[in-house]
Design an enzyme around this catalytic site. Structure first.
Site, PDB file in Angstrom:
ATOM      1  N   SER A 152      37.274  -2.760  31.144  1.00 46.48           N
ATOM      2  CA  SER A 152      38.636  -2.273  30.896  1.00 46.48           C
ATOM      3  C   SER A 152      39.135  -1.674  32.206  1.00 46.48           C
ATOM      4  O   SER A 152      38.331  -1.313  33.073  1.00 46.48           O
ATOM      5  CB  SER A 152      38.593  -1.196  29.818  1.00 46.48           C
ATOM      6  N   TYR A 165      35.335   6.171  25.853  1.00 44.25           N
ATOM      7  CA  TYR A 165      35.619   4.743  26.075  1.00 44.25           C
ATOM      8  C   TYR A 165      35.580   4.439  27.568  1.00 44.25           C
ATOM      9  O   TYR A 165      34.924   3.480  28.002  1.00 44.25           O
ATOM     10  CB  TYR A 165      36.985   4.407  25.465  1.00 44.25           C
TER      11      TYR A 165
HETATM   12  P1  NDP Z   1      39.159  -5.514  18.058  1.00 45.91           P
HETATM   13  O1  NDP Z   1      39.061  -4.137  17.509  1.00 45.91           O
HETATM   14  O2  NDP Z   1      40.294  -6.394  17.645  1.00 45.91           O
HETATM   15  O3  NDP Z   1      37.794  -6.317  17.805  1.00 45.91           O
HETATM   16  C1  NDP Z   1      36.583  -5.685  18.101  1.00 45.91           C
HETATM   17  C2  NDP Z   1      35.446  -6.558  17.656  1.00 45.91           C
HETATM   18  O4  NDP Z   1      34.240  -5.809  17.825  1.00 45.91           O
HETATM   19  C3  NDP Z   1      35.536  -6.924  16.179  1.00 45.91           C
HETATM   20  O5  NDP Z   1      34.978  -8.193  15.976  1.00 45.91           O
HETATM   21  C4  NDP Z   1      34.687  -5.843  15.543  1.00 45.91           C
HETATM   22  O6  NDP Z   1      34.164  -6.165  14.274  1.00 45.91           O
HETATM   23  C5  NDP Z   1      33.573  -5.727  16.574  1.00 45.91           C
HETATM   24  N1  NDP Z   1      32.842  -4.481  16.410  1.00 45.91           N
HETATM   25  C6  NDP Z   1      33.334  -3.228  16.444  1.00 45.91           C
HETATM   26  N2  NDP Z   1      32.366  -2.346  16.181  1.00 45.91           N
HETATM   27  C7  NDP Z   1      31.231  -3.059  15.974  1.00 45.91           C
HETATM   28  C8  NDP Z   1      29.905  -2.719  15.625  1.00 45.91           C
HETATM   29  N3  NDP Z   1      29.535  -1.457  15.387  1.00 45.91           N
HETATM   30  N4  NDP Z   1      28.988  -3.700  15.502  1.00 45.91           N
HETATM   31  C9  NDP Z   1      29.334  -4.982  15.679  1.00 45.91           C
HETATM   32  N5  NDP Z   1      30.584  -5.378  15.976  1.00 45.91           N
HETATM   33  C10 NDP Z   1      31.528  -4.416  16.119  1.00 45.91           C
HETATM   34  O7  NDP Z   1      39.146  -5.321  19.637  1.00 45.91           O
HETATM   35  P2  NDP Z   1      39.647  -6.243  20.847  1.00 45.91           P
HETATM   36  O8  NDP Z   1      39.536  -7.669  20.488  1.00 45.91           O
HETATM   37  O9  NDP Z   1      40.916  -5.684  21.331  1.00 45.91           O
HETATM   38  O10 NDP Z   1      38.559  -5.854  21.950  1.00 45.91           O
HETATM   39  C11 NDP Z   1      37.558  -6.727  22.400  1.00 45.91           C
HETATM   40  C12 NDP Z   1      36.964  -6.151  23.668  1.00 45.91           C
HETATM   41  O11 NDP Z   1      37.975  -6.071  24.677  1.00 45.91           O
HETATM   42  C13 NDP Z   1      36.422  -4.724  23.511  1.00 45.91           C
HETATM   43  O12 NDP Z   1      35.229  -4.604  24.255  1.00 45.91           O
HETATM   44  C14 NDP Z   1      37.518  -3.862  24.123  1.00 45.91           C
HETATM   45  O13 NDP Z   1      37.004  -2.651  24.602  1.00 45.91           O
HETATM   46  C15 NDP Z   1      38.017  -4.763  25.230  1.00 45.91           C
HETATM   47  N6  NDP Z   1      39.377  -4.487  25.698  1.00 45.91           N
HETATM   48  C16 NDP Z   1      40.455  -4.736  24.877  1.00 45.91           C
HETATM   49  C17 NDP Z   1      41.742  -4.510  25.334  1.00 45.91           C
HETATM   50  C18 NDP Z   1      42.946  -4.777  24.486  1.00 45.91           C
HETATM   51  O14 NDP Z   1      44.079  -4.461  24.927  1.00 45.91           O
HETATM   52  N7  NDP Z   1      42.818  -5.336  23.296  1.00 45.91           N
HETATM   53  C19 NDP Z   1      41.985  -4.009  26.705  1.00 45.91           C
HETATM   54  C20 NDP Z   1      40.786  -3.758  27.474  1.00 45.91           C
HETATM   55  C21 NDP Z   1      39.539  -4.008  26.975  1.00 45.91           C
HETATM   56  P3  NDP Z   1      35.035  -6.008  12.889  1.00 45.91           P
HETATM   57  O15 NDP Z   1      35.810  -7.301  12.748  1.00 45.91           O
HETATM   58  O16 NDP Z   1      33.998  -5.845  11.849  1.00 45.91           O
HETATM   59  O17 NDP Z   1      35.934  -4.822  13.052  1.00 45.91           O
END
Ligand code: NDP
Length: 252
Positions: A152, A165
């Protein structure tokens, strides 16, 4: 990023995606499958993972397998067991996208709840490390493995209110650099910073923002494809922006 991948970019590749149930990870899994990969989907919600696997098959992709692993409660042992289960079906892994992540609280350090701090570190760093360690033997079976972590902008420059985070994403960048040096010539290891993207996590960090102004997960897939495929084969130990030049948002 302007990148026109060959339609068979990931043919015969076996790729594991964490957090494949939603947001960017779901899109990455669907995209990799469209470019020919065999997908292994990881997440904590079986129903959502099954839906993604069904969508892959319905659109003509190779059948995907899914495994549930909650990064919040996983241990080195449970990750090793999972890797052993995967190894009974797959001879190697050609790619791993560590995408699952937890935002935690967006508030000043003095107010960060220590219990939530630990959860963020467990999901984003400790669990991700346990899983990486367990999957390394399978990744090293590939002759062109690509290991990708998700960072990020707050993992490169600290910013007020991003607490656990931000700290976890700095640690992610560090883990990537250490692994890249250790496996030079055998496995390449890099980070992607997606930049503000229209997902549930983004909406919870920026509740008043108009999501229509954000790129969608599909928009940022060119970098995810490039870094997973052989067109980037000389790159390792690097961190890439899916939206170069985009200004980071201010936490609300
Ligand atoms: P979402 O919240 O839309 O999706 C997160 C994913 O991670 C989901 O599939 C979720 O599962 C899974 N997850 C969360 N907690 C756990 C857990 N305890 N065990 C297993 N799986 C888990 O997030 P994004 O798609 O936005 O983010 C994806 C990545 O990108 C992350 O690492 C985030 O930090 C990074 N990021 C995102 C940005 C953005 O603007 N969106 C910007 C910068 C970085 P479930 O479906 O069950 O909730």
């Amino acid at each position: 990023m302007h990148y026109q991948p060959q339609k068979n970019l990931l043919q015969q590749r076996i790729i594991l995606v964490t957090g494949a149930s939603d947001g960017i990870g779901r899109e990455a899994a669907l995209t990799y499958a469209r470019y020919g990969a065999n997908l292994i989907l990881l997440g904590r919600n079986e129903e959502k993972l099954r839906d993604v696997a069904q969508e892959i098959e319905a659109s003509g992709g190779a059948p995907a397998r899914w495994y549930t692993l909650d990064l919040l409660t996983c241990t080195p042992t449970s990750c090793t067991e999972l890797a052993q289960r995967i190894a009974t079906h797959y001879p190697r892994l050609d790619g791993v996208l560590h995408n699952a992540g937890l935002l935690g609280e967006v508030r000043p350090m003095a107010e960060q709840d220590p219990a939530i701090w630990q959860q963020v570190m467990q999901v984003n760093i400790n669990g991700t490390f346990f899983l990486t360690q367990a999957l390394l033997p399978l990744l090293l079976q590939s002759d062109s493995g690509s290991l990708i972590f998700t960072s990020s902008s707050v993992g490169r420059q600290g910013r007020a209110n991003w607490g656990a985070y931000a700290a976890s994403k700095f640690a992610t960048e560090g883990m990537m650099q250490v692994l890249a040096e250790e496996y030079q010539g055998r496995l390449r290891v890099n980070c992607i910073n997606p930049g503000g993207t229209r997902t549930k996590m983004r909406a919870s960090a920026f509740p008043t923002e108009d999501p229509q102004k954000l790129k969608t997960p599909a928009d940022i897939m060119p970098l995810y494809l490039w870094l997973m495929g052989d067109d980037s084969r000389r790159k390792t130990g690097m961190t890439f922006d899916a939206q170069p030049g985009r200004k980071a948002g201010i936490a609300q």
